[in-house]
Design an enzyme around this catalytic site. Structure first.
Site, mmCIF file in Angstrom:
data_model
loop_
_atom_site.group_PDB
_atom_site.id
_atom_site.type_symbol
_atom_site.label_atom_id
_atom_site.label_comp_id
_atom_site.label_asym_id
_atom_site.label_seq_id
_atom_site.Cartn_x
_atom_site.Cartn_y
_atom_site.Cartn_z
ATOM 1 C CG HIS A 69 -1.956 1.025 1.284
ATOM 2 N ND1 HIS A 69 -1.693 2.371 1.184
ATOM 3 C CD2 HIS A 69 -3.300 0.925 1.418
ATOM 4 C CE1 HIS A 69 -2.825 3.052 1.257
ATOM 5 N NE2 HIS A 69 -3.816 2.198 1.394
ATOM 6 C CG HIS A 78 -2.751 6.889 13.178
ATOM 7 N ND1 HIS A 78 -1.597 7.574 13.489
ATOM 8 C CD2 HIS A 78 -2.856 6.949 11.825
ATOM 9 C CE1 HIS A 78 -1.041 8.040 12.390
ATOM 10 N NE2 HIS A 78 -1.779 7.663 11.357
ATOM 11 C CE1 TYR A 107 -9.428 6.132 5.343
ATOM 12 C CE2 TYR A 107 -9.219 5.743 7.703
ATOM 13 C CZ TYR A 107 -8.639 5.972 6.469
ATOM 14 O OH TYR A 107 -7.271 6.029 6.358
ATOM 15 C CD GLU A 155 -1.866 10.877 9.528
ATOM 16 O OE1 GLU A 155 -2.900 10.189 9.694
ATOM 17 O OE2 GLU A 155 -0.775 10.384 9.197
ATOM 18 C CG HIS A 200 1.460 6.024 9.665
ATOM 19 N ND1 HIS A 200 0.960 7.178 9.102
ATOM 20 C CD2 HIS A 200 2.798 6.073 9.462
ATOM 21 C CE1 HIS A 200 1.943 7.876 8.566
ATOM 22 N NE2 HIS A 200 3.069 7.237 8.785
#
Length: 444
Positions: free
Chosen positions: A298, A377, A356, A347, A341
């Protein structure tokens, strides 16, 4: 002549990002061959609107020449605005900006007001960084409104407004023309441009990133090539439209985070013609050309970048506006949702529509989340288990979604309102507590 905001606009748009546009609502209203003639056509006044320093490099210089019925200086003195003051522009420690916790934060949608509330009255600052006075950083606002602005006009001297509607259309009449904006579209109103907002659907809700720093621009594409992501031709700027209306009007200004009001005896939307490259625009997020992996892994979310505000450090932006639109996932033997991450950047996320793909529940349209610098997160427990067992030999389409992110190089500091509001989800952290231990040193 009056601009009719009770129905959709009929005029078309000018295509392109930061083009050198020229448009007139009356034939011959634009002076020929010069900017400031001794006498402008139709008895108009010539006025330059500068969005950058006079000596900014040509490729970054933004200004427009307006030909208007009265100069912008014609109004009574400003005084403090009597309405609600829920805005913040300086994100140093203060009563409005308490110490920033390292916790992951998430909010339910801002509720619709119970009393008649227009766009200006419905603004509230959730977070931000830097300072409007220093022209550095940003403020992140939410809005919830249920009434069109009535004989009221607004502008921000603090920064350009990136507006992301989530519910309800906005009919935005600006000095330079009209933008009709709906959910799945964005609008950018430059610093200083005066406008009014009508709500054709009644209730309206959405997000705003107010950029105090360098103007938003399209990112370089690097090895992607000459096409992709947000294409310049899809950005739309209004054609000139004006009204010649006298009466008792109110001009509301935002300066250094405070609202001020002044009486004005005419509509400031009286620009009959203009030319230049400093103007409002809109963009349909559904036209974004999404890039992704067709082999494995990804890629970083920078592949979803729509607009950014640059800093003096190459590759490090003050603000990135990123979207997560419908897209195909084809990577094999790959964990397809956004990975776990920790980020040196901070963010702030919002959701326009649907769900989402990294959160099975709790993150709803109109809601928001904040993951600050180095706060862990990623997908919740349910999403991780499902994605870890899914068949990656077949492509999968992520559909029925439109999420976005305001990412900044510096800490995003939530306001006192954001930390105290009932919309804050106190149990957000629990979405990761069900993540099970799979480690077994005896089995690879």
């Amino acid at each position: 002549m009056t601009l009719d905001l009770s129905k959709p606009a009929t005029a078309g748009y000018l295509s392109g990002f930061a083009n050198e546009f020229a448009t007139e609502a009356l034939p011959g209203a634009l002076p020929h061959g010069r900017n400031s003639p001794q006498r402008a056509p139709y008895g108009l006044y010539a006025e330059q609107l500068s969005g950058t320093a006079f000596t900014a490099p040509r490729g970054h210089n933004r200004r427009s020449w307006l030909y208007r019925i009265r100069p912008a200086a014609v109004h009574r003195p400003f005084e403090p605005f009597a309405g609600a003051q829920r805005l913040v522009s300086d994100f140093a420690d203060s009563a409005d900006v308490p110490p920033t916790p390292p916790n992951q934060l998430r909010w339910n949608p801002l509720p619709m007001p119970s009393e008649p509330t227009d766009f200006v009255e419905g603004l509230v600052t959730m977070a931000g960084n830097g300072s409007a006075a220093a022209m550095s950083g940003c403020a992140i606002h939410l809005y919830a409104a249920n009434r069109s602005m009535r004989d009221r006009f607004f502008y921000s001297a603090d920064g350009e407004l990136l507006i992301v509607p989530q519910q309800g259309r906005l009919f935005i009449a600006t000095e330079l023309g009209r933008l009709d904006v709906e959910p799945f579209e964005i609008a950018v109103i430059p610093r200083g441009v005066r406008f009014t907002v009508a709500l054709p659907d009644g209730d309206a809700r959405g997000y705003i990133c107010e950029n105090f720093g360098a103007l938003l621009r399209l990112p370089d594409l690097g090895p992607i090539g000459s096409n992709g992501l947000a294409n310049p031709r899809d950005f739309l700027t209004p054609q000139a439209a004006y009204e010649d209306r006298e009466g008792a009007f109110e001009l509301v200004a935002k300066l250094n985070g405070r609202l001020w009001r002044a009486d004005i005896g005419h509509s400031p939307l009286d620009v009959v013609a203009w030319h230049g490259n400093y103007a409002p625009y809109k963009y349909d997020l559904r036209l974004f050309n999404t890039i992704g992996s067709i082999s494995f892994d990804h890629p970083d979310p920078s592949i979803f970048l729509v607009l950014h505000s640059q800093t003096d450090t190459p590759g490090v932006d003050a603000i990135d506006f990123v979207i997560f639109p419908p897209r195909w996932l084809a990577a094999e033997d790959t964990f397809r949702p956004p990975w776990f991450h920790r980020n040196v950047a901070s963010e702030f996320m919002g959701l326009v529509h649907g769900a989402y793909d990294a959160k099975a529940e709790g993150f709803v349209p109109g809601g928001a989340s904040l993951h600050n610098c180095m706060s862990g997160h990623g997908p919740d427990a349910d999403t991780f288990e499902k994605a870890s067992a899914s068949d990656t030999t077949k492509p999968h389409k992520v559909d029925n979604t439109m999420a976005f992110m305001f990412e900044t190089r510096t800490l995003i500091r939530p306001t006192r309102y954001a930390l105290d509001t009932a919309q804050l989800q106190a149990n957000y952290f629990e979405c990761w507590q069900g993540i099970r231990k799979h480690f077994n040193p005896e089995q690879r």
